[in-house]
Design a protein around this motif. Structure first.
Motif, PDB file in Angstrom:
ATOM      1  N   LYS A 252       0.927  -1.175  -0.108  1.00  0.00           N
ATOM      2  CA  LYS A 252       0.080   0.180  -0.105  1.00  0.00           C
ATOM      3  C   LYS A 252       1.019   1.187   0.099  1.00  0.00           C
ATOM      4  O   LYS A 252       0.563   2.113  -0.621  1.00  0.00           O
ATOM      5  N   ILE A 253       1.961   1.000   0.811  1.00  0.00           N
ATOM      6  CA  ILE A 253       2.848   2.529   0.656  1.00  0.00           C
ATOM      7  C   ILE A 253       3.432   2.600  -0.693  1.00  0.00           C
ATOM      8  O   ILE A 253       3.345   3.669  -1.422  1.00  0.00           O
ATOM      9  N   LEU A 254       3.792   1.299  -1.335  1.00  0.00           N
ATOM     10  CA  LEU A 254       4.515   1.561  -2.638  1.00  0.00           C
ATOM     11  C   LEU A 254       3.091   1.961  -3.751  1.00  0.00           C
ATOM     12  O   LEU A 254       3.677   2.934  -4.496  1.00  0.00           O
ATOM     13  N   GLU A 255       1.998   1.538  -3.632  1.00  0.00           N
ATOM     14  CA  GLU A 255       0.930   2.049  -4.357  1.00  0.00           C
ATOM     15  C   GLU A 255       0.752   3.499  -4.181  1.00  0.00           C
ATOM     16  O   GLU A 255       0.460   4.078  -5.200  1.00  0.00           O
ATOM     17  N   LYS A 256       0.482   4.088  -3.081  1.00  0.00           N
ATOM     18  CA  LYS A 256       0.438   5.292  -2.768  1.00  0.00           C
ATOM     19  C   LYS A 256       1.469   6.321  -3.358  1.00  0.00           C
ATOM     20  O   LYS A 256       1.258   7.234  -4.081  1.00  0.00           O
ATOM     21  N   HIS A 257       2.803   6.048  -3.104  1.00  0.00           N
ATOM     22  CA  HIS A 257       3.732   6.880  -3.829  1.00  0.00           C
ATOM     23  C   HIS A 257       3.911   6.692  -5.148  1.00  0.00           C
ATOM     24  O   HIS A 257       4.153   7.729  -5.810  1.00  0.00           O
ATOM     25  N   LEU A 258       3.605   5.578  -5.896  1.00  0.00           N
ATOM     26  CA  LEU A 258       3.758   5.445  -7.202  1.00  0.00           C
ATOM     27  C   LEU A 258       2.711   6.294  -7.985  1.00  0.00           C
ATOM     28  O   LEU A 258       2.581   6.917  -9.007  1.00  0.00           O
ATOM     29  N   ASP A 259       1.152   6.263  -7.292  1.00  0.00           N
ATOM     30  CA  ASP A 259       0.259   7.049  -7.860  1.00  0.00           C
ATOM     31  C   ASP A 259       0.549   8.546  -7.917  1.00  0.00           C
ATOM     32  O   ASP A 259       0.219   9.160  -8.727  1.00  0.00           O
ATOM     33  N   THR A 260       1.342   9.008  -6.724  1.00  0.00           N
ATOM     34  CA  THR A 260       1.578  10.511  -6.850  1.00  0.00           C
ATOM     35  C   THR A 260       2.679  10.549  -7.821  1.00  0.00           C
ATOM     36  O   THR A 260       2.711  11.601  -8.544  1.00  0.00           O
ATOM     37  N   PHE A 261       3.779   9.723  -7.739  1.00  0.00           N
ATOM     38  CA  PHE A 261       4.689   9.931  -8.741  1.00  0.00           C
ATOM     39  C   PHE A 261       4.117  10.044 -10.377  1.00  0.00           C
ATOM     40  O   PHE A 261       4.588  10.707 -11.163  1.00  0.00           O
ATOM     41  N   ILE A 262       3.197   8.824 -10.672  1.00  0.00           N
ATOM     42  CA  ILE A 262       2.856   8.838 -12.023  1.00  0.00           C
ATOM     43  C   ILE A 262       2.021  10.079 -12.492  1.00  0.00           C
ATOM     44  O   ILE A 262       1.968  10.783 -13.628  1.00  0.00           O
ATOM     45  N   ARG A 263       1.000  10.683 -11.358  1.00  0.00           N
ATOM     46  CA  ARG A 263       0.276  11.508 -11.809  1.00  0.00           C
ATOM     47  C   ARG A 263       1.268  12.944 -11.899  1.00  0.00           C
ATOM     48  O   ARG A 263       0.588  13.669 -12.654  1.00  0.00           O
ATOM     49  N   ASP A 264       1.921  13.102 -10.801  1.00  0.00           N
ATOM     50  CA  ASP A 264       2.672  14.535 -10.858  1.00  0.00           C
ATOM     51  C   ASP A 264       4.156  14.484 -11.221  1.00  0.00           C
ATOM     52  O   ASP A 264       4.646  15.865 -11.604  1.00  0.00           O
ATOM     53  N   GLY A 265       4.679  13.435 -11.025  1.00  0.00           N
ATOM     54  CA  GLY A 265       6.178  13.540 -11.061  1.00  0.00           C
ATOM     55  C   GLY A 265       6.890  12.916 -12.442  1.00  0.00           C
ATOM     56  O   GLY A 265       8.043  13.261 -12.889  1.00  0.00           O
ATOM     57  N   LEU A 266       6.190  11.963 -12.950  1.00  0.00           N
ATOM     58  CA  LEU A 266       6.705  11.173 -14.135  1.00  0.00           C
ATOM     59  C   LEU A 266       7.084  11.999 -15.276  1.00  0.00           C
ATOM     60  O   LEU A 266       8.188  12.032 -15.937  1.00  0.00           O
ATOM     61  N   CYS A 267       5.900  12.656 -15.757  1.00  0.00           N
ATOM     62  CA  CYS A 267       6.190  13.530 -17.030  1.00  0.00           C
ATOM     63  C   CYS A 267       5.503  14.980 -16.500  1.00  0.00           C
ATOM     64  O   CYS A 267       4.237  15.221 -16.768  1.00  0.00           O
ATOM     65  N   PRO A 268       6.257  15.808 -16.107  1.00  0.00           N
ATOM     66  CA  PRO A 268       5.815  17.144 -15.456  1.00  0.00           C
ATOM     67  C   PRO A 268       5.828  18.136 -16.687  1.00  0.00           C
ATOM     68  O   PRO A 268       5.415  19.411 -16.652  1.00  0.00           O
ATOM     69  N   ASN A 269       6.422  18.067 -17.900  1.00  0.00           N
ATOM     70  CA  ASN A 269       6.434  18.711 -18.945  1.00  0.00           C
ATOM     71  C   ASN A 269       4.980  18.988 -19.560  1.00  0.00           C
ATOM     72  O   ASN A 269       4.409  18.143 -20.185  1.00  0.00           O
ATOM     73  N   LYS A 270       4.577  20.146 -19.415  1.00  0.00           N
ATOM     74  CA  LYS A 270       3.316  20.524 -19.852  1.00  0.00           C
ATOM     75  C   LYS A 270       3.157  20.901 -21.467  1.00  0.00           C
ATOM     76  O   LYS A 270       2.611  20.886 -22.063  1.00  0.00           O
ATOM     77  N   CYS A 271       4.653  21.186 -21.952  1.00  0.00           N
ATOM     78  CA  CYS A 271       4.908  21.346 -23.201  1.00  0.00           C
ATOM     79  C   CYS A 271       6.385  21.279 -23.263  1.00  0.00           C
ATOM     80  O   CYS A 271       7.277  21.670 -22.396  1.00  0.00           O
ATOM     81  N   GLY A 272       6.763  20.783 -24.265  1.00  0.00           N
ATOM     82  CA  GLY A 272       8.357  20.465 -24.616  1.00  0.00           C
ATOM     83  C   GLY A 272       8.395  18.952 -24.330  1.00  0.00           C
ATOM     84  O   GLY A 272       7.717  18.240 -23.977  1.00  0.00           O
ATOM     85  N   LEU A 273       9.624  18.446 -24.740  1.00  0.00           N
ATOM     86  CA  LEU A 273      10.227  17.094 -24.892  1.00  0.00           C
ATOM     87  C   LEU A 273      10.850  17.058 -23.566  1.00  0.00           C
ATOM     88  O   LEU A 273      11.850  17.655 -23.309  1.00  0.00           O
ATOM     89  N   LEU A 274      10.854  15.866 -22.889  1.00  0.00           N
ATOM     90  CA  LEU A 274      11.519  15.382 -21.683  1.00  0.00           C
ATOM     91  C   LEU A 274      12.092  13.787 -21.915  1.00  0.00           C
ATOM     92  O   LEU A 274      11.344  12.893 -22.062  1.00  0.00           O
ATOM     93  N   ASN A 275      13.381  13.699 -21.809  1.00  0.00           N
ATOM     94  CA  ASN A 275      13.609  12.502 -21.612  1.00  0.00           C
ATOM     95  C   ASN A 275      14.609  12.369 -20.320  1.00  0.00           C
ATOM     96  O   ASN A 275      15.293  13.108 -19.982  1.00  0.00           O
ATOM     97  N   ARG A 276      14.371  11.444 -19.519  1.00  0.00           N
ATOM     98  CA  ARG A 276      14.623  11.337 -18.071  1.00  0.00           C
ATOM     99  C   ARG A 276      15.391   9.888 -17.674  1.00  0.00           C
ATOM    100  O   ARG A 276      15.056   9.064 -18.229  1.00  0.00           O
ATOM    101  N   ARG A 277      15.623  10.015 -16.700  1.00  0.00           N
ATOM    102  CA  ARG A 277      16.287   8.723 -16.013  1.00  0.00           C
ATOM    103  C   ARG A 277      15.596   8.002 -14.862  1.00  0.00           C
ATOM    104  O   ARG A 277      15.253   8.886 -14.086  1.00  0.00           O
ATOM    105  N   VAL A 278      14.946   6.859 -15.284  1.00  0.00           N
ATOM    106  CA  VAL A 278      14.180   6.250 -14.464  1.00  0.00           C
ATOM    107  C   VAL A 278      14.592   4.699 -13.996  1.00  0.00           C
ATOM    108  O   VAL A 278      15.213   4.315 -14.636  1.00  0.00           O
TER     109      VAL A 278
END
Length: 307
Positions: free
Chosen positions: A108-134
């Motif tokens: 549940k801890i993993l699920e909670k933090h992954l939900d936040t990361f995928i929603r807000d942190g994985l692709c924060p670029n509203k415009c423009g191209l982002l390639n990042r390290r994960v």
């Protein structure tokens, strides 16, 4: 021999997921399994541990299957804190039941933090191209994750700037997600002179100004002929364009200061012998002469009277 086998099985990460990508968590589970009082309990705890890894993997795969180091750190520290509290609490029920409960809490801890990361942190670029390290949650290896521009292009709009002649203008190209870009991209500033918005501009209309690692430039002591369309492009070392915005800069000319005309003094009345601009000193001279004459006359009168 059986005890050594259980220990070796716990050390083999057959099915890794995000939470088990951290070596400290794996060691925590290994120590917990080996702490059971009987070999049968150790085997049961190992099965519970393996099943938890499967559920962690499924939870991760349902959410892109990737995680960044910051989110993994948050998951690990929160789960480690809960596990330490679990170990310090006097267990009243079955050790296997308690183990299932703490492993599920980790999911549940993993699920909670992954939900936040995928929603807000994985692709924060509203415009423009982002390639990042994960980190890949299955292989526990780092990989490049590409976040395409939601708008489908790297041109991210205009930000009009106004300044007065002789003043200052600051052009800032930075967005917080730029920190996540791989490599060391640089900001390329260019300029097309002329009144902004009067014609459609092509790439050939822009003159290169500066290439810098700093996201902003400052224009000082502006002249009217320095107005125009300024462009900032964030480019990779290989020329890849990640982000671009334009700054239509308008420089307003300062108003010309006009001197108020002097108002002439009125003419003196008819018969007045003094000139209109006669100074105070000129007026005092005859007055002082008259006072001096009267003083002399008085002195002579006193001399005659006193004999």
């Amino acid at each position: 021999m059986l005890l050594m086998l259980v220990s070796l099985l716990c050390c083999v990460p057959a099915v890794k997921a995000c939470l088990q990508c951290d070596r400290r968590i794996r060691l925590l589970h290994e120590d917990f399994a080996l702490s059971a009082s009987t070999v049968n309990d150790q085997i049961e705890l190992k099965k519970i541990c393996d099943h938890a890894y499967v559920t962690y993997r499924e939870t991760s795969q349902e959410r892109k299957g990737v995680i960044d180091p910051t989110t993994l750190y948050r998951v690990r520290t929160e789960y480690q804190s809960e596990f330490d509290r679990f170990l310090k609490t006097q267990q009243t029920g079955s050790v296997t039941f308690e183990a299932i409960q703490i492993m599920e809490k980790g999911r549940k801890i993993l699920e909670k933090h992954l939900d936040t990361f995928i929603r807000d942190g994985l692709c924060p670029n509203k415009c423009g191209l982002l390639n990042r390290r994960v980190m890949d949650c299955i292989s526990c290896r780092y990989k490049i994750y590409i976040c395409p521009s939601p708008s489908g292009k790297q041109d991210c709009g205009e930000y009009p700037v106004q300044a007065e002649e002789g003043g200052q203008a600051v052009l800032n190209c930075f967005r917080p997600w730029h920190r996540l870009l791989l490599g060391k991209p640089e900001y390329h500033y260019s300029w097309s002179p002329g009144v902004p918005g009067t014609k459609k501009l092509a790439d050939s209309d822009f003159k290169a100004l500066v290439v810098t690692a700093d996201s902003s430039v400052v224009l000082n002591q502006l002249h009217v002929d320095e107005q125009g369309t300024y462009r900032c492009s964030l480019l990779g070392r290989n020329g890849a364009n990640f982000y671009r915005i334009t700054f239509p800069l308008t420089v307003t000319r300062l108003p010309v200061q006009t001197h108020r005309p002097l108002v002439p003094l009125p003419s003196p009345p008819h018969g007045d012998s003094y000139p209109p601009l006669q100074t105070t000193e000129d007026l005092l001279v005859p007055v002082m002469a008259m006072v001096l004459a009267l003083s002399l006359a008085g002195s002579m009168g006193l001399t005659v009277v006193l004999g």
